[in-house]
Design an enzyme around this catalytic site. Structure first.
Site, short mmCIF file in Angstrom:
data_model
loop_
_atom_site.label_atom_id
_atom_site.label_comp_id
_atom_site.label_asym_id
_atom_site.label_seq_id
_atom_site.Cartn_x
_atom_site.Cartn_y
_atom_site.Cartn_z
N ASP A 28 0.83 -1.21 0.00
CA ASP A 28 0.00 0.00 0.00
C ASP A 28 0.86 1.26 0.00
O ASP A 28 1.97 1.25 0.55
CB ASP A 28 -0.92 -0.02 1.23
CG ASP A 28 -2.09 0.95 1.09
OD1 ASP A 28 -2.36 1.41 -0.05
OD2 ASP A 28 -2.72 1.25 2.12
N ARG A 41 -1.00 9.42 -9.72
CA ARG A 41 -1.01 8.23 -8.86
C ARG A 41 -0.44 7.01 -9.57
O ARG A 41 0.26 6.19 -8.97
CB ARG A 41 -2.45 7.90 -8.43
CG ARG A 41 -3.08 8.88 -7.47
CD ARG A 41 -4.53 8.45 -7.17
NE ARG A 41 -4.61 7.05 -6.79
CZ ARG A 41 -4.35 6.58 -5.56
NH1 ARG A 41 -4.05 7.42 -4.60
NH2 ARG A 41 -4.43 5.30 -5.31
N HIS A 45 2.18 3.26 -9.08
CA HIS A 45 1.96 1.83 -9.35
C HIS A 45 3.12 1.27 -10.19
O HIS A 45 3.58 0.16 -9.96
CB HIS A 45 0.64 1.62 -10.10
CG HIS A 45 -0.56 2.05 -9.31
ND1 HIS A 45 -0.69 1.78 -7.96
CD2 HIS A 45 -1.69 2.74 -9.66
CE1 HIS A 45 -1.84 2.29 -7.53
NE2 HIS A 45 -2.46 2.87 -8.53
N LEU A 139 10.57 -20.66 -5.03
CA LEU A 139 9.67 -19.75 -4.32
C LEU A 139 8.30 -19.85 -4.99
O LEU A 139 8.22 -19.90 -6.22
CB LEU A 139 10.19 -18.31 -4.47
CG LEU A 139 9.26 -17.18 -4.02
CD1 LEU A 139 9.20 -17.09 -2.50
CD2 LEU A 139 9.72 -15.81 -4.57
N ARG A 193 2.09 -4.79 6.12
CA ARG A 193 1.35 -3.78 5.36
C ARG A 193 2.18 -2.51 5.36
O ARG A 193 2.50 -1.96 6.41
CB ARG A 193 -0.03 -3.50 5.94
CG ARG A 193 -0.78 -2.46 5.08
CD ARG A 193 -2.23 -2.26 5.44
NE ARG A 193 -2.88 -1.38 4.47
CZ ARG A 193 -4.12 -1.48 4.06
NH1 ARG A 193 -4.88 -2.43 4.53
NH2 ARG A 193 -4.61 -0.62 3.18
N ARG A 199 -4.84 -1.91 8.84
CA ARG A 199 -6.07 -2.69 8.64
C ARG A 199 -5.81 -3.82 7.66
O ARG A 199 -4.81 -3.81 6.94
CB ARG A 199 -7.21 -1.79 8.17
CG ARG A 199 -6.90 -0.96 6.95
CD ARG A 199 -8.11 -0.09 6.55
NE ARG A 199 -7.79 0.81 5.45
CZ ARG A 199 -7.73 2.15 5.55
NH1 ARG A 199 -8.00 2.73 6.69
NH2 ARG A 199 -7.43 2.87 4.50
C1 IPE Z 1 -5.50 -2.73 -0.20
O1 IPE Z 1 -5.11 -1.41 -0.40
C2 IPE Z 1 -5.41 -3.51 -1.48
C3 IPE Z 1 -4.11 -3.56 -2.13
C4 IPE Z 1 -2.98 -3.13 -1.70
C5 IPE Z 1 -4.14 -4.19 -3.41
P1 IPE Z 1 -6.16 -0.22 -0.45
O2 IPE Z 1 -5.37 1.02 -0.50
O3 IPE Z 1 -7.13 -0.44 -1.57
O4 IPE Z 1 -6.93 -0.41 0.93
P2 IPE Z 1 -7.93 0.58 1.68
O5 IPE Z 1 -9.10 0.80 0.79
O6 IPE Z 1 -7.21 1.85 1.96
O7 IPE Z 1 -8.29 -0.15 2.94
C1 IPE Z 2 -1.67 0.22 -3.33
O1 IPE Z 2 -1.40 1.58 -3.34
C2 IPE Z 2 -1.85 -0.36 -4.71
C3 IPE Z 2 -3.23 -0.76 -5.04
C4 IPE Z 2 -4.25 -0.73 -4.24
C5 IPE Z 2 -3.43 -1.24 -6.38
P1 IPE Z 2 -2.56 2.64 -3.34
O2 IPE Z 2 -2.96 2.92 -4.74
O3 IPE Z 2 -3.66 2.20 -2.46
O4 IPE Z 2 -1.83 3.90 -2.74
P2 IPE Z 2 -2.43 4.94 -1.68
O5 IPE Z 2 -2.90 4.15 -0.51
O6 IPE Z 2 -3.53 5.67 -2.36
O7 IPE Z 2 -1.26 5.81 -1.36
MG MG Z 3 -4.08 2.47 -0.50
#
Ligand code: IPE
Ligand code: IPE
Ligand code: MG
Length: 258
Positions: A28, A41, A45, A139, A193, A199
């Protein structure tokens, strides 16, 4: 015994060591990493994929046998359409570009989640990659895509009922466990995480029953080997009791109690 390996850790005390056998990660913070740099954003990724490569390499170097990465949750379809389609394209390109290298490194590749919603091209690439790498033993890399922990449990429940025609009650954990995603892997020892949120976000709800949790503020694109080592160190200092007392874990005491 194969069946024994499938039992949940709430029923059996698994063997554990200093190094986790199975690490599960919610990657995340990609969006925030990019925003901090005034980039879109999706740039986060893209950069996140590089972090995946590094962590996979580190797992191999450290002898970790199972790595499960949350790449796209069943709730992530709620994101803006252009971000979702960027992520799908990134996934597609990663499948095209990375599989040969994974295979060369003897990595077994799998995707867990409800694949029915994916583009047929992606589904084909996944199926090909899983077949190609099926016998690799260095792995096991499992990517959770359109995955949700509740979906997993429901899906397993349906499969369990189908495997036991006519039976309506009296099921045990051992009946359900083989139908869950990751059934042939030990349950995760360490859950990480990144990105500061504390969470589970509908990740492996069943499988994390006795997993050690580790949260860090580091954003996923910056989660490198050094950061991973800190998490592994933290893990190695935990006492995993699985319901027992601390005293029971001391070898001398255990010997005396015998
Ligand atoms: C959880 O991340 C899912 C992935 C990392 C793929 P999110 O960023 O979507 O989670 P929430 O919505 O903040 O809980
Ligand atoms: C996690 O990073 C990747 C995916 C959920 C695909 P986020 O895209 O949730 O990044 P933040 O949480 O918005 O920084
Ligand atoms: Mg996120």
């Amino acid at each position: 015994m194969v069946l024994k390996k499938l039992l949940s850790s709430t029923r059996e005390i698994p063997a554990t060591g200093e190094m986790p056998a199975h690490v599960a990660i919610i990657m995340d913070g990609n969006g925030r990493w990019a925003r901090k740099r005034l980039m879109p954003r999706v740039a986060g990724h893209k950069r996140g994929l590089e972090a995946v490569r590094e962590i996979v390499r580190t797992c191999i170097e450290r002898g970790i046998r199972h790595l499960t990465l949350f790449a796209f949750s069943s709730e992530n379809w709620r994101r803006p359409e252009d971000e979702v389609s960027f992520l799908m394209n990134l996934f597609l390109r990663a499948l095209e570009d990375e599989i040969a290298r994974l295979h060369k490194n003897r990595i077994r590749f799998r995707v867990i989640g409800d694949l029915t919603r994916f583009d047929p091209r992606i589904r084909q690439l996944i199926a090909d990659a899983e077949t190609l790498t099926a016998n690799n033993d260095q792995l096991t890399l499992s990517i959770a895509a359109n995955y949700g922990g509740r979906w997993d449990i429901l899906n397993a429940m349906s499969a369990m009922l189908a495997a036991n025609p006519g039976k309506r009650e009296g099921f045990s954990e051992a009946d359900l466990a083989p139908h869950l995603a990751l059934a042939d892997a030990p349950e995760p020892d360490l859950f990480i995480r990144t990105g500061g949120e504390e969470r589970v976000s509908n990740f492996l709800l069943w499988q994390l029953a006795y997993t050690e949790f580790y949260f860090t503020d580091i954003l996923w694109p910056e989660f490198d080997t050094a950061a991973f080592e800190v998490a592994l160190k933290s893990y190695s200092q935990r006492e995993r009791r699985f319901g027992r007392t601390s005293e029971q874990l001391q070898p001398a005491a255990a010997e005396e109690a015998r």
